[in-house]
Design a protein around this motif. Structure first.
Motif, PDB file in Angstrom:
ATOM      1  N   PRO A 150       7.008  10.716  -3.375  1.00  0.00           N
ATOM      2  CA  PRO A 150       6.475   9.567  -3.779  1.00  0.00           C
ATOM      3  C   PRO A 150       7.561   8.485  -3.675  1.00  0.00           C
ATOM      4  CG  PRO A 150       6.089  11.196  -5.354  1.00  0.00           C
ATOM      5  CD  PRO A 150       7.020  12.046  -4.624  1.00  0.00           C
ATOM      6  N   TYR A 151       7.156   7.295  -3.290  1.00  0.00           N
ATOM      7  CA  TYR A 151       7.899   6.060  -3.133  1.00  0.00           C
ATOM      8  C   TYR A 151       8.689   5.736  -4.240  1.00  0.00           C
ATOM      9  CZ  TYR A 151       9.541   1.432  -1.929  1.00  0.00           C
ATOM     10  OH  TYR A 151      10.494   0.319  -1.886  1.00  0.00           O
ATOM     11  N   ARG A 152       8.178   6.191  -5.366  1.00  0.00           N
ATOM     12  CA  ARG A 152       8.811   5.888  -6.631  1.00  0.00           C
ATOM     13  C   ARG A 152      10.234   6.583  -6.734  1.00  0.00           C
ATOM     14  NH1 ARG A 152       4.469   9.128  -8.381  1.00  0.00           N
ATOM     15  NH2 ARG A 152       5.196  11.081  -9.279  1.00  0.00           N
ATOM     16  N   GLU A 195       0.569  -1.220  -0.003  1.00  0.00           N
ATOM     17  CA  GLU A 195      -0.027  -0.016   0.098  1.00  0.00           C
ATOM     18  C   GLU A 195       0.879   1.182   0.060  1.00  0.00           C
ATOM     19  OE1 GLU A 195      -2.011  -3.067   2.246  1.00  0.00           O
ATOM     20  OE2 GLU A 195      -0.105  -2.578   2.217  1.00  0.00           O
ATOM     21  N   CYS A 196       2.260   1.094   0.362  1.00  0.00           N
ATOM     22  CA  CYS A 196       2.908   2.299   0.451  1.00  0.00           C
ATOM     23  C   CYS A 196       3.082   2.993  -0.952  1.00  0.00           C
ATOM     24  CB  CYS A 196       4.302   1.962   0.996  1.00  0.00           C
ATOM     25  SG  CYS A 196       5.586   3.481   0.784  1.00  0.00           S
ATOM     26  N   GLN A 197       2.916   4.350  -0.913  1.00  0.00           N
ATOM     27  CA  GLN A 197       2.974   4.973  -2.203  1.00  0.00           C
ATOM     28  C   GLN A 197       3.779   6.265  -2.018  1.00  0.00           C
ATOM     29  OE1 GLN A 197       1.742   4.204  -5.288  1.00  0.00           O
ATOM     30  NE2 GLN A 197       1.245   2.198  -4.495  1.00  0.00           N
ATOM     31  N   HIS A 198       3.812   6.763  -0.503  1.00  0.00           N
ATOM     32  CA  HIS A 198       4.613   7.984  -0.443  1.00  0.00           C
ATOM     33  C   HIS A 198       5.456   7.701   0.888  1.00  0.00           C
ATOM     34  CE1 HIS A 198       2.430  10.626  -3.327  1.00  0.00           C
ATOM     35  NE2 HIS A 198       1.484   9.673  -3.012  1.00  0.00           N
ATOM     36  N   GLU A 234      -0.806   7.841   1.121  1.00  0.00           N
ATOM     37  CA  GLU A 234      -1.067   9.338   0.616  1.00  0.00           C
ATOM     38  C   GLU A 234      -0.095  10.166   1.059  1.00  0.00           C
ATOM     39  OE1 GLU A 234      -5.093   9.973   2.057  1.00  0.00           O
ATOM     40  OE2 GLU A 234      -6.084   9.281  -0.005  1.00  0.00           O
TER      41      GLU A 234
END
Length: 519
Positions: free
Chosen positions: A262-264, A236-239, A315
């Motif tokens: 952002p995690y990316r 679920e981690c995106q940030h 988020e």
């Protein structure tokens, strides 16, 4: 119409609050934890809402003071005094005087310090004592041996790490990265001069060209820390949120400084670094000692200083710096309709550049060429490919030679020099634009870059200089005349204290070329 400040009720005498807001940990002076304790935040907010604090200073419709510090906004000092933590203000200024005595003190508190023009051009790497500073609160004094970093949220194994843990090469691979950090307000003064905008509660400082600097940071990639120490992130981690130890205020509410990326971005191996070293030395206190985040290619506000907590989130951070500030609006958005939701969050920095030498409004006496120097930068992993300078406001462009630009880096600026051929005399407008590795360049005029919050002045930087070309015979003769009479060309506006020509020279000229028609 001259600016007239709005009337407001003077702030009542600030009294010591009925509760003492204690520092959270031994050895962490100036750090007060707010996010863990909603009830403590509520008490602080109730205290702040009792007062009418000083208005932010007006500096857009009024001249900037010719002082250093340039602006001394009392509002944030009063916030600290109202909560009984005014000692943080005094300590912060002591650190400034020790670590940054020779730069421009643009805002005294929270401290904003700008690198002077000559300091910018000393070399590709900015000396620690000259590197710009953009703080959002006071400067905490954290003991290295007492330090610990907490990692939580959407990770498999929440963990706490000491600085000794992070520095252990057997646990985490260490990296050095050359990084340019830039405030999104760099060159804001150009927008202010043309089209004023939001002053902001903290104040949108009137930065010039010196809110940028380059250093070699040493630390560990956050990607590796999350993997090896926290077991990796959950799906679920995106940030990823960073929380710093300074106290931050928004609309009379109190917070710890919090931002996210952002995690990316984190997944790119060396692009988010947990750094403890700057240019071969321990981080200066003013730059985040003992640990800070360095986010390459992003606005400086995301490179959180005095880092003590990392949260992996679904988020973006709900901290006000992330969701309410550093927003980019269209030109149709302003005081009449701006919301937190109708501007987008500024992350990667666009391509930009600046002329550092000569300064605006300089008189340049030359022999047909004028030398200019400056910096050029692009964020998001793009690098500077070409720097072009125009001597006529943007019609004809000359490219700097590659041998006159410093080496390329993925995440750092390039300093440049160019000799521009100039025949014309009088007032000329020079401008610079940069092309990056993705073929991006800069808008030609500042009006194209204007936005209500006055961020990201990415238009072609412009200066006006007065050209005196002594390769022209008449100009050479005038300069010789001044020298023979012990006179100087500058100041430009001072009249020459000698006759500009003899009576014989005058009569010869006007008789040869009469001023009136012959018939």
């Amino acid at each position: 119409m001259p600016f007239e400040p709005a009337e407001f009720e003077p702030a009542p005498l600030i009294k010591r609050p009925p509760i003492t807001f204690h520092e959270e940990k031994p050895g962490w002076e100036g750090y007060i934890e707010w996010e863990k304790y909603p009830e403590k935040k509520k008490i602080a907010q109730d205290i702040l809402h009792k007062y009418n604090f000083s208005l932010p200073p007006e500096f857009q419709f009024a001249p900037l003071p010719d002082t250093n510090p340039v602006i001394d906004s009392p509002r944030w000092k009063e916030y600290h005094d109202a909560l009984g933590i005014g000692y943080i203000v005094d300590h912060s200024w002591d650190v400034v005087q020790k670590e940054k005595p020779d730069i421009i003190h643009l805002l005294k508190f929270p401290y904003n310090g700008e690198t002077r023009r000559d300091q910018l051009l000393e070399g590709k790497i900015t000396d620690n004592k000259y590197h710009f500073v953009r703080n959002h609160g006071g400067i905490p004094d954290i003991d290295e041996d007492s330090f610990e970093l907490e990692i939580g949220g959407l990770v498999k194994s929440p963990v706490k790490l000491t600085l000794k843990d992070l520095k252990d090469p057997d646990q985490f691979p260490q990296h050095e990265v050359t990084v340019t950090l830039q405030c999104s307000g760099t060159r804001r003064i150009e927008q202010i001069r043309e089209y004023p905008g939001d002053g902001d509660e903290l104040i949108n400082a009137p930065w010039g060209e010196g809110a940028i600097g380059t250093a070699v940071y040493r630390g560990v990639p956050l990607k590796k820390v999350l993997k090896y120490a926290a077991g990796g992130v959950l799906p679920e981690c995106q940030h990823v949120e960073f929380i710093g130890a300074e106290t931050y205020f928004k609309k009379k509410n109190v917070f710890n400084y919090a931002v996210s990326v952002p995690y990316r971005k984190v997944r790119a191996n060396e692009e988010v670094l947990l750094a403890w070293e700057m240019n071969g030395e321990p981080l200066p206190k003013i730059h985040g000692f003992p640990l800070r985040v360095v986010v390459t290619g992003y606005i400086g506000a995301r490179s959180c200083k005095w880092l003590y907590k990392i949260n992996c989130l679904a988020e973006p951070s709900m901290g006000p710096v992330q969701r309410q500030e550093y927003l980019y609006y269209t030109a149709q958005i302003g005081k009449q309709n701006a919301k937190y939701s109708n501007g987008f969050s500024i992350q990667q920095m666009p391509v930009s550049s600046a002329i550092i030498e000569p300064e605006d409004k300089k008189v340049i006496i030359h022999d047909g060429t004028i030398t200019l120097r400056g910096w050029a930068y692009s964020g998001g992993g793009n690098w500077v490919e070409r720097v072009e300078v125009s001597p006529d406001g943007g019609s004809v462009w000359y490219a700097a030679k590659q041998e006159d630009i410093t080496d390329k880096h993925y995440h750092a600026w390039r300093l440049w020099k160019i000799d521009v051929p100039v025949d014309a005399e009088g007032w000329l407008e020079f401008c610079v634009r940069t092309w990056d590795s993705s073929n991006n360049t800069e808008p030609t005029y500042v009006r194209s870059a204007w936005n209500w919050d006055l961020h990201v002045t990415s238009s072609a930087h412009r200066i006006k200089v007065y050209s005196v070309n002594r390769s022209r015979p008449e100009t050479a003769a005038r300069l010789k005349f001044l020298d023979e009479h012990g006179l100087t060309f500058e100041p430009l506006t001072r009249p020459i204290e000698a006759s500009l020509e003899t009576e014989e020279e005058y009569l010869e000229s006007v008789r040869k070329y009469p001023r009136e028609p012959l018939s």
